[in-house]
Design an enzyme around this catalytic site. Structure first.
Site, PDB file in Angstrom:
ATOM      1  N   GLU A 150      -3.474  17.812   5.635  1.00 49.71           N
ATOM      2  CA  GLU A 150      -2.285  18.032   4.790  1.00 49.71           C
ATOM      3  C   GLU A 150      -1.232  18.825   5.553  1.00 49.71           C
ATOM      4  O   GLU A 150      -1.561  19.630   6.428  1.00 49.71           O
ATOM      5  CB  GLU A 150      -2.683  18.847   3.543  1.00 49.71           C
ATOM      6  CG  GLU A 150      -2.810  18.033   2.279  1.00 49.71           C
ATOM      7  CD  GLU A 150      -1.487  17.504   1.723  1.00 49.71           C
ATOM      8  OE1 GLU A 150      -0.496  17.365   2.475  1.00 49.71           O
ATOM      9  OE2 GLU A 150      -1.452  17.210   0.523  1.00 49.71           O
ATOM     10  N   ASP A 151       0.020  18.614   5.177  1.00 49.44           N
ATOM     11  CA  ASP A 151       1.101  19.397   5.781  1.00 49.44           C
ATOM     12  C   ASP A 151       1.151  20.802   5.206  1.00 49.44           C
ATOM     13  O   ASP A 151       1.233  21.785   5.932  1.00 49.44           O
ATOM     14  CB  ASP A 151       2.454  18.678   5.591  1.00 49.44           C
ATOM     15  CG  ASP A 151       2.711  18.233   4.142  1.00 49.44           C
ATOM     16  OD1 ASP A 151       1.873  18.492   3.268  1.00 49.44           O
ATOM     17  OD2 ASP A 151       3.766  17.618   3.904  1.00 49.44           O
ATOM     18  N   ASP A 207       0.805  24.290  -1.424  1.00 51.06           N
ATOM     19  CA  ASP A 207       1.774  25.142  -2.119  1.00 51.06           C
ATOM     20  C   ASP A 207       1.117  25.637  -3.413  1.00 51.06           C
ATOM     21  O   ASP A 207       0.407  26.634  -3.402  1.00 51.06           O
ATOM     22  CB  ASP A 207       3.027  24.279  -2.342  1.00 51.06           C
ATOM     23  CG  ASP A 207       4.187  25.019  -2.942  1.00 51.06           C
ATOM     24  OD1 ASP A 207       4.220  26.253  -2.875  1.00 51.06           O
ATOM     25  OD2 ASP A 207       5.102  24.358  -3.483  1.00 51.06           O
ATOM     26  N   PHE A 234      11.137  27.274   1.041  1.00 55.30           N
ATOM     27  CA  PHE A 234      11.021  25.821   1.145  1.00 55.30           C
ATOM     28  C   PHE A 234      11.299  25.423   2.593  1.00 55.30           C
ATOM     29  O   PHE A 234      12.387  25.648   3.109  1.00 55.30           O
ATOM     30  CB  PHE A 234      11.993  25.113   0.193  1.00 55.30           C
ATOM     31  CG  PHE A 234      11.726  23.635   0.110  1.00 55.30           C
ATOM     32  CD1 PHE A 234      10.733  23.143  -0.711  1.00 55.30           C
ATOM     33  CD2 PHE A 234      12.452  22.744   0.891  1.00 55.30           C
ATOM     34  CE1 PHE A 234      10.465  21.779  -0.768  1.00 55.30           C
ATOM     35  CE2 PHE A 234      12.197  21.377   0.845  1.00 55.30           C
ATOM     36  CZ  PHE A 234      11.196  20.905   0.009  1.00 55.30           C
ATOM     37  N   VAL A 235      10.286  24.871   3.252  1.00 53.78           N
ATOM     38  CA  VAL A 235      10.402  24.590   4.681  1.00 53.78           C
ATOM     39  C   VAL A 235      10.553  23.090   4.954  1.00 53.78           C
ATOM     40  O   VAL A 235      10.110  22.257   4.159  1.00 53.78           O
ATOM     41  CB  VAL A 235       9.178  25.158   5.462  1.00 53.78           C
ATOM     42  CG1 VAL A 235       9.179  26.674   5.440  1.00 53.78           C
ATOM     43  CG2 VAL A 235       7.872  24.607   4.917  1.00 53.78           C
ATOM     44  N   ASP A 286       9.957  17.135   4.591  1.00 57.30           N
ATOM     45  CA  ASP A 286      11.329  16.694   4.293  1.00 57.30           C
ATOM     46  C   ASP A 286      11.998  17.506   3.198  1.00 57.30           C
ATOM     47  O   ASP A 286      11.359  18.253   2.467  1.00 57.30           O
ATOM     48  CB  ASP A 286      11.301  15.235   3.823  1.00 57.30           C
ATOM     49  CG  ASP A 286      10.810  15.111   2.378  1.00 57.30           C
ATOM     50  OD1 ASP A 286       9.763  15.707   2.061  1.00 57.30           O
ATOM     51  OD2 ASP A 286      11.486  14.455   1.567  1.00 57.30           O
ATOM     52  N   ARG A 344      12.459  15.231   8.575  1.00 59.68           N
ATOM     53  CA  ARG A 344      11.059  15.016   8.983  1.00 59.68           C
ATOM     54  C   ARG A 344      10.920  14.979  10.504  1.00 59.68           C
ATOM     55  O   ARG A 344       9.870  15.283  11.056  1.00 59.68           O
ATOM     56  CB  ARG A 344      10.529  13.691   8.425  1.00 59.68           C
ATOM     57  CG  ARG A 344      10.318  13.674   6.921  1.00 59.68           C
ATOM     58  CD  ARG A 344       9.459  12.471   6.541  1.00 59.68           C
ATOM     59  NE  ARG A 344       9.562  12.146   5.127  1.00 59.68           N
ATOM     60  CZ  ARG A 344       8.824  12.692   4.159  1.00 59.68           C
ATOM     61  NH1 ARG A 344       7.944  13.617   4.464  1.00 59.68           N
ATOM     62  NH2 ARG A 344       8.963  12.330   2.910  1.00 59.68           N
TER      63      ARG A 344
HETATM   64  P1  5GP Z   1       1.425  21.425  -4.142  1.00 60.14           P
HETATM   65  O1  5GP Z   1       0.856  20.373  -5.032  1.00 60.14           O
HETATM   66  O2  5GP Z   1       0.395  22.184  -3.337  1.00 60.14           O
HETATM   67  O3  5GP Z   1       2.331  22.364  -4.910  1.00 60.14           O
HETATM   68  O4  5GP Z   1       2.431  20.725  -3.161  1.00 60.14           O
HETATM   69  C1  5GP Z   1       2.050  19.920  -2.147  1.00 60.14           C
HETATM   70  C2  5GP Z   1       3.160  19.016  -1.694  1.00 60.14           C
HETATM   71  O5  5GP Z   1       4.467  19.487  -2.082  1.00 60.14           O
HETATM   72  C3  5GP Z   1       3.155  19.000  -0.179  1.00 60.14           C
HETATM   73  O6  5GP Z   1       2.279  18.016   0.309  1.00 60.14           O
HETATM   74  C4  5GP Z   1       4.620  18.715   0.121  1.00 60.14           C
HETATM   75  O7  5GP Z   1       4.857  17.335   0.075  1.00 60.14           O
HETATM   76  C5  5GP Z   1       5.378  19.384  -1.020  1.00 60.14           C
HETATM   77  N1  5GP Z   1       5.828  20.743  -0.637  1.00 60.14           N
HETATM   78  C6  5GP Z   1       5.365  21.910  -1.063  1.00 60.14           C
HETATM   79  N2  5GP Z   1       6.016  22.950  -0.490  1.00 60.14           N
HETATM   80  C7  5GP Z   1       6.911  22.392   0.346  1.00 60.14           C
HETATM   81  C8  5GP Z   1       7.897  22.938   1.246  1.00 60.14           C
HETATM   82  O8  5GP Z   1       8.075  24.143   1.434  1.00 60.14           O
HETATM   83  N3  5GP Z   1       8.622  22.019   1.942  1.00 60.14           N
HETATM   84  C9  5GP Z   1       8.481  20.668   1.804  1.00 60.14           C
HETATM   85  N4  5GP Z   1       9.258  19.900   2.527  1.00 60.14           N
HETATM   86  N5  5GP Z   1       7.568  20.130   0.964  1.00 60.14           N
HETATM   87  C10 5GP Z   1       6.801  20.981   0.244  1.00 60.14           C
END
Ligand code: 5GP
Length: 178
Positions: free
Chosen positions: A98-99, A102, A151-152, A158, A164
Site C-alpha cells: 500500500e502507498d 490513513d 495530505f501528501v 495523487d 503521481r
Molecule cells: P484510508 O482508508 O486508510 O483512510 O485511506 C487510504 C487511501 O486514501 C490511500 O490508499 C490513498 O489512496 C488515500 N489517501 C489517504 N491519505 C492520503 C494522502 O495524504 N495523500 C493522497 N494522495 N492520498 C491519500
C-alpha cells in the site's frame, strides 16, 4: 492561486528506506513463495521499486485495483474493486503493498476481502502511515515512514489524479499569489 510543492521525503530518503524494506522482506520470506499484491493506483511506483529491492526468485506480482469513495481528501472506507487479482491466492503467502494507511479503513477492507480467499498468510507493507487519523487499528508489518496529518502527493500518490509522477513525496501549498 499559485501552488507550491514542499518536499517532505526526498527521492534519496525514499530510495534508502525502500532498499531496507526490501532486505527485511527478502530475509523474512527466504523459504516461502511470496505473492506481492500491489494496490493500484497509488502504490504503482512504490510497488515497482519495492519489488526490485526484494531478492527472491520465488516471487510473483499481482495487482488489485481499488477506488475509495470519500469526501475531498478523506476516504470513507467504502472500497470498490476496479481490477481483481489475476490468480487465486489460497494457501499462498501474500504481502499487500500500500502507498499509505490513513484512517486504516481501506486496508482493513482489503484484508477482510483477501482473507476470504484463504491465503496461508497475509501481511501489510505500507510506505506511509498517518497514525493521527486512525479509525481502525491495523498492524502494518513493514512500514516506510510515519508522517504527520498532511495530505501528501507524489511517488504514486495523487491529488485529483495529478502529481503521481513526482519522484519525491511532498505537500501542496497554495501561496495565494498568481
Ligand atoms: P484510508 O482508508 O486508510 O483512510 O485511506 C487510504 C487511501 O486514501 C490511500 O490508499 C490513498 O489512496 C488515500 N489517501 C489517504 N491519505 C492520503 C494522502 O495524504 N495523500 C493522497 N494522495 N492520498 C491519500
Amino acid at each position: 492561486m499559485a501552488e507550491r510543492l514542499v518536499t517532505l521525503l526526498s527521492a534519496e530518503q525514499i530510495g534508502e528506506r525502500v532498499r531496507e524494506l526490501g532486505q527485511k522482506i527478502t530475509k523474512d520470506y527466504q523459504d516461502r513463495f511470496l505473492v506481492l499484491v500491489i494496490v493500484l493506483k497509488g502504490s504503482f511506483v512504490f510497488g515497482a521499486d519495492l519489488a526490485r529491492a526484494i531478492d527472491l526468485r520465488d516471487c510473483r506480482i499481482d495487482f488489485l485495483g481499488t477506488r475509495s469513495y470519500g469526501e475531498g481528501t478523506s476516504s470513507s472506507g467504502v472500497v470498490q474493486i476496479t481490477h481483481d487479482l489475476s490468480r487465486p491466492i489460497d494457501g499462498q503467502d501474500v504481502l499487500i503493498v500500500e502507498d499509505i494507511v490513513d484512517t486504516g479503513l481501506t486496508i482493513a477492507h482489503l484484508l477482510d476481502l483477501l482473507r476470504t480467499r484463504k491465503p496461508r498468510s497475509v501481511r501489510i507493507c505500507s510506505l506511509l502511515h498517518k497514525p493521527a487519523r486512525a479509525k481502525v487499528e491495523v498492524k502494518i508489518d513493514y512500514l516506510g515512514f510515519t508522517i504527520e496529518d498532511r495530505f501528501v502527493v507524489g511517488y504514486g500518490l495523487d491529488f485529483a489524479e495529478r502529481f503521481r509522477n513526482l519522484p519525491f513525496i511532498g505537500v501542496v501549498e497554495c501561496d495565494g499569489t498568481r
